[in-house]
Design a protein around this motif. Structure first.
Motif, PDB file in Angstrom:
ATOM      1  N   ALA A 280     -87.889 -28.121 -26.802  1.00  0.00           N
ATOM      2  CA  ALA A 280     -88.855 -27.139 -27.299  1.00  0.00           C
ATOM      3  C   ALA A 280     -88.195 -25.781 -27.498  1.00  0.00           C
ATOM      4  CB  ALA A 280     -90.035 -27.027 -26.334  1.00  0.00           C
ATOM      5  N   PHE A 281     -87.353 -25.391 -26.549  1.00  0.00           N
ATOM      6  CA  PHE A 281     -86.652 -24.110 -26.664  1.00  0.00           C
ATOM      7  C   PHE A 281     -85.668 -24.138 -27.835  1.00  0.00           C
ATOM      8  CE2 PHE A 281     -83.199 -21.162 -25.445  1.00  0.00           C
ATOM      9  CZ  PHE A 281     -83.950 -19.995 -25.310  1.00  0.00           C
ATOM     10  N   LEU A 282     -84.982 -25.267 -28.016  1.00  0.00           N
ATOM     11  CA  LEU A 282     -84.033 -25.410 -29.115  1.00  0.00           C
ATOM     12  C   LEU A 282     -84.728 -25.229 -30.463  1.00  0.00           C
ATOM     13  CD1 LEU A 282     -81.043 -26.207 -29.768  1.00  0.00           C
ATOM     14  CD2 LEU A 282     -81.899 -28.549 -30.052  1.00  0.00           C
ATOM     15  N   VAL A 283     -85.869 -25.850 -30.618  1.00  0.00           N
ATOM     16  CA  VAL A 283     -86.623 -25.729 -31.868  1.00  0.00           C
ATOM     17  C   VAL A 283     -87.075 -24.283 -32.072  1.00  0.00           C
ATOM     18  CG1 VAL A 283     -88.737 -26.430 -33.062  1.00  0.00           C
ATOM     19  CG2 VAL A 283     -87.341 -28.145 -31.876  1.00  0.00           C
ATOM     20  N   LYS A 284     -87.507 -23.634 -30.997  1.00  0.00           N
ATOM     21  CA  LYS A 284     -87.960 -22.247 -31.087  1.00  0.00           C
ATOM     22  C   LYS A 284     -86.823 -21.326 -31.535  1.00  0.00           C
ATOM     23  CE  LYS A 284     -89.889 -18.466 -28.303  1.00  0.00           C
ATOM     24  NZ  LYS A 284     -90.384 -18.061 -26.954  1.00  0.00           N
ATOM     25  N   ILE A 285     -85.634 -21.509 -30.979  1.00  0.00           N
ATOM     26  CA  ILE A 285     -84.508 -20.630 -31.282  1.00  0.00           C
ATOM     27  C   ILE A 285     -83.889 -20.950 -32.640  1.00  0.00           C
ATOM     28  CG2 ILE A 285     -82.187 -19.920 -30.578  1.00  0.00           C
ATOM     29  CD1 ILE A 285     -84.440 -18.778 -28.854  1.00  0.00           C
ATOM     30  N   MET A 286     -83.647 -22.225 -32.905  1.00  0.00           N
ATOM     31  CA  MET A 286     -82.916 -22.612 -34.117  1.00  0.00           C
ATOM     32  C   MET A 286     -83.801 -22.681 -35.352  1.00  0.00           C
ATOM     33  SD  MET A 286     -80.000 -22.657 -32.803  1.00  0.00           S
ATOM     34  CE  MET A 286     -79.231 -22.966 -34.372  1.00  0.00           C
ATOM     35  N   GLY A 287     -85.092 -22.943 -35.161  1.00  0.00           N
ATOM     36  CA  GLY A 287     -86.004 -23.056 -36.289  1.00  0.00           C
ATOM     37  C   GLY A 287     -86.506 -24.474 -36.466  1.00  0.00           C
ATOM     38  N   GLU A 288     -87.751 -24.611 -36.873  1.00  0.00           N
ATOM     39  CA  GLU A 288     -88.372 -25.926 -36.985  1.00  0.00           C
ATOM     40  C   GLU A 288     -87.739 -26.796 -38.061  1.00  0.00           C
ATOM     41  OE1 GLU A 288     -92.550 -25.380 -37.506  1.00  0.00           O
ATOM     42  OE2 GLU A 288     -92.867 -24.650 -35.459  1.00  0.00           O
ATOM     43  N   ASP A 289     -87.058 -26.183 -39.027  1.00  0.00           N
ATOM     44  CA  ASP A 289     -86.417 -26.955 -40.090  1.00  0.00           C
ATOM     45  C   ASP A 289     -84.908 -27.082 -39.895  1.00  0.00           C
ATOM     46  OD1 ASP A 289     -85.862 -24.302 -40.518  1.00  0.00           O
ATOM     47  OD2 ASP A 289     -86.168 -24.355 -42.683  1.00  0.00           O
ATOM     48  N   ARG A 290     -84.409 -26.699 -38.724  1.00  0.00           N
ATOM     49  CA  ARG A 290     -82.971 -26.735 -38.479  1.00  0.00           C
ATOM     50  C   ARG A 290     -82.575 -27.631 -37.313  1.00  0.00           C
ATOM     51  NH1 ARG A 290     -83.058 -25.372 -42.869  1.00  0.00           N
ATOM     52  NH2 ARG A 290     -81.990 -23.652 -43.930  1.00  0.00           N
ATOM     53  N   HIS A 313     -93.284 -35.854 -27.088  1.00  0.00           N
ATOM     54  CA  HIS A 313     -93.327 -34.454 -26.682  1.00  0.00           C
ATOM     55  C   HIS A 313     -94.758 -33.923 -26.777  1.00  0.00           C
ATOM     56  CE1 HIS A 313     -91.881 -30.425 -25.916  1.00  0.00           C
ATOM     57  NE2 HIS A 313     -90.634 -30.870 -25.863  1.00  0.00           N
ATOM     58  N   THR A 314     -95.198 -33.223 -25.750  1.00  0.00           N
ATOM     59  CA  THR A 314     -96.577 -32.731 -25.723  1.00  0.00           C
ATOM     60  C   THR A 314     -96.742 -31.357 -26.359  1.00  0.00           C
ATOM     61  OG1 THR A 314     -96.235 -31.793 -23.508  1.00  0.00           O
ATOM     62  CG2 THR A 314     -97.072 -34.063 -23.645  1.00  0.00           C
ATOM     63  N   GLN A 315     -95.628 -30.664 -26.642  1.00  0.00           N
ATOM     64  CA  GLN A 315     -95.721 -29.320 -27.204  1.00  0.00           C
ATOM     65  C   GLN A 315     -95.465 -29.275 -28.711  1.00  0.00           C
ATOM     66  OE1 GLN A 315     -93.448 -26.376 -24.865  1.00  0.00           O
ATOM     67  NE2 GLN A 315     -93.343 -27.877 -23.215  1.00  0.00           N
ATOM     68  N   LEU A 316     -95.168 -30.406 -29.313  1.00  0.00           N
ATOM     69  CA  LEU A 316     -94.859 -30.463 -30.736  1.00  0.00           C
ATOM     70  C   LEU A 316     -95.990 -31.171 -31.470  1.00  0.00           C
ATOM     71  CD1 LEU A 316     -91.137 -31.679 -30.467  1.00  0.00           C
ATOM     72  CD2 LEU A 316     -91.980 -29.316 -30.455  1.00  0.00           C
ATOM     73  N   ALA A 319     -96.981 -32.926 -37.400  1.00  0.00           N
ATOM     74  CA  ALA A 319     -96.247 -32.524 -38.607  1.00  0.00           C
ATOM     75  C   ALA A 319     -94.819 -32.119 -38.262  1.00  0.00           C
ATOM     76  CB  ALA A 319     -96.975 -31.376 -39.304  1.00  0.00           C
ATOM     77  N   LEU A 320     -94.670 -31.383 -37.151  1.00  0.00           N
ATOM     78  CA  LEU A 320     -93.342 -30.969 -36.730  1.00  0.00           C
ATOM     79  C   LEU A 320     -92.522 -32.172 -36.273  1.00  0.00           C
ATOM     80  CD1 LEU A 320     -91.168 -28.945 -36.095  1.00  0.00           C
ATOM     81  CD2 LEU A 320     -92.364 -28.347 -33.983  1.00  0.00           C
ATOM     82  N   LYS A 321     -93.141 -33.082 -35.562  1.00  0.00           N
ATOM     83  CA  LYS A 321     -92.432 -34.285 -35.135  1.00  0.00           C
ATOM     84  C   LYS A 321     -91.886 -35.038 -36.343  1.00  0.00           C
ATOM     85  CE  LYS A 321     -94.990 -35.059 -30.809  1.00  0.00           C
ATOM     86  NZ  LYS A 321     -95.882 -35.979 -30.066  1.00  0.00           N
ATOM     87  N   SER A 322     -92.683 -35.139 -37.380  1.00  0.00           N
ATOM     88  CA  SER A 322     -92.264 -35.832 -38.590  1.00  0.00           C
ATOM     89  C   SER A 322     -91.044 -35.167 -39.213  1.00  0.00           C
ATOM     90  CB  SER A 322     -93.415 -35.863 -39.596  1.00  0.00           C
ATOM     91  OG  SER A 322     -93.022 -36.475 -40.799  1.00  0.00           O
ATOM     92  N   ARG A 323     -91.017 -33.846 -39.185  1.00  0.00           N
ATOM     93  CA  ARG A 323     -89.869 -33.122 -39.734  1.00  0.00           C
ATOM     94  C   ARG A 323     -88.631 -33.357 -38.892  1.00  0.00           C
ATOM     95  NH1 ARG A 323     -92.261 -27.159 -40.616  1.00  0.00           N
ATOM     96  NH2 ARG A 323     -90.128 -26.741 -41.335  1.00  0.00           N
ATOM     97  N   LEU A 324     -88.788 -33.312 -37.571  1.00  0.00           N
ATOM     98  CA  LEU A 324     -87.645 -33.502 -36.687  1.00  0.00           C
ATOM     99  C   LEU A 324     -87.102 -34.925 -36.751  1.00  0.00           C
ATOM    100  CD1 LEU A 324     -88.912 -31.607 -33.501  1.00  0.00           C
ATOM    101  CD2 LEU A 324     -87.432 -30.712 -35.315  1.00  0.00           C
TER     102      LEU A 324
END
Length: 336
Positions: A280-290, A313-316, A319-324
């Motif tokens: 979750a922290f990684l996505v927050k820092i790097m960006g949802e599309d990165r 993951h309970t915090q994602l 739509a975001l899961k699909s992108r990741l």
């Protein structure tokens, strides 16, 4: 690739049979495979030292396809094992080894075009030869890009000698996976699997920092770079790196006019961090599309169920899961 829901960007593969390079080239330092009665194989250094036991999923596409189906992976991006980089050998010999490995990856991808996307390997000790083989990977073998090590012998990735390679990456629109390798394994790193648990994250972080502070992305803004294992500890030390850049520009700002934080969003990392809070922290820092799903299959330190950390993951949100899980990777590779 319509309908693809899960792409594993970070997986490794080997040919089933590896030539006796020591016999051919007249010197050592190579890996061979000794196949065992139990169906596995030992990766052996040609001085007789054991390196690692591997299972058939490391070379047999049919076994991989079965395991992909069991874990819901639609597509794997495949590349060699870093110990096969062979940056220490003569450049012409390195090119021959790289071509052998790349042809094998390309054959697997051509046989199963809907299931595998390939990344090549290069003789990076000679950047001109590396650029030549990169163009062959892209234009003749139709691989999506290449995998390179976190350093090339004594060169960090900002070395001026590597400029022809980075230029070729831009010109060919190649996706580049940067993978840690050649970590310190003696002295204080000799116990507790420390090279893999501590050394690998440090290697990746150093690779990112040298690319940013060394101005590689400033000189080559079209580069498509993805760093393995969540980018090492970069996301968690970015504040320290940025602060160091601010307070000691004489040491940190010698080659680049842009501060390190300004490059966030210009490169990618995979998701292999093995922890929900860290992800979750990684996505927050790097960006949802990165952030791109990557498991390090088929090795024990990789995720044993690729993408499960994202799927559960309970915090994602969905739509975001699909992108990741797929879309970010397919966009990075130029597949959509």
């Amino acid at each position: 690739m319509d309908g693809v829901k899960k792409v594993d960007f970070h997986t490794h593969i080997l040919p089933r049979e590896i030539p006796n390079w020591k016999e051919e080239f007249g010197y050592g330092g190579f890996i061979r495979l000794d196949h065992l009665e139990n169906g596995n194989a030992n990766m052996m250094k040609d001085d007789g030292k054991f390196f690692r036991e591997i299972e058939p999923n490391c070379w047999d596409p049919e076994v991989r396809l079965k395991e992909m189906a069991e874990t819901g992976v639609d597509v794997q991006v495949i590349c060699t094992v870093p110990v096969m980089f062979n940056y220490h050998i003569k450049a012409a010999d390195g090119l021959k080894v790289a071509r052998f490995l790349n042809d094998d990856v390309a054959k697997t991808c051509a046989t199963y075009p809907d299931k595998f996307i390939g990344l090549g390997t290069l003789p990076m000790q000679d950047p001109a030869l590396a650029a030549e083989e990169l163009r062959r990977c892209r234009n003749e073998l139709h691989l999506a890009g290449v995998q390179v090590g976190s350093h090339i012998n004594k060169w960090n990735l900002d070395a001026k000698e590597l400029e022809p390679f980075w230029t070729a990456c831009e010109e060919t629109d190649a996706a580049v996976l940067i993978h840690p390798w050649d970590m310190e394994q003696t002295g204080r790193y000799a116990d507790y699997w420390a090279p893999w648990l501590v050394g690998m994250p440090a290697e990746t972080t150093l690779a990112i920092m040298t690319i940013l502070m060394g101005g590689v992305l400033e000189r080559h803004p079209k580069l498509k770079l993805c760093f393995a294992h969540g980018g090492g500890s970069f996301a968690f030390t970015l504040g320290r790196i940025q602060h160091g850049y601010n307070v000691r520009p004489d040491l940190c700002a010698k080659k680049c006019k842009r501060d390190p934080r300004s490059f966030v969003g210009q490169f990618w990392v995979d998701s292999a961090v093995h922890d929900a809070d860290a992800l979750a922290f990684l996505v927050k820092i790097m960006g949802e599309d990165r952030v791109i799903m990557g498991s390090d299959y088929p090795f024990p330190l990789g995720e044993h169920h690729p993408g499960k950390e994202i799927e559960t993951h309970t915090q994602l949100d969905e739509a975001l899961k699909s992108r990741l899980l797929a879309r970010n990777c397919l966009q990075f590779l130029g597949k959509i």
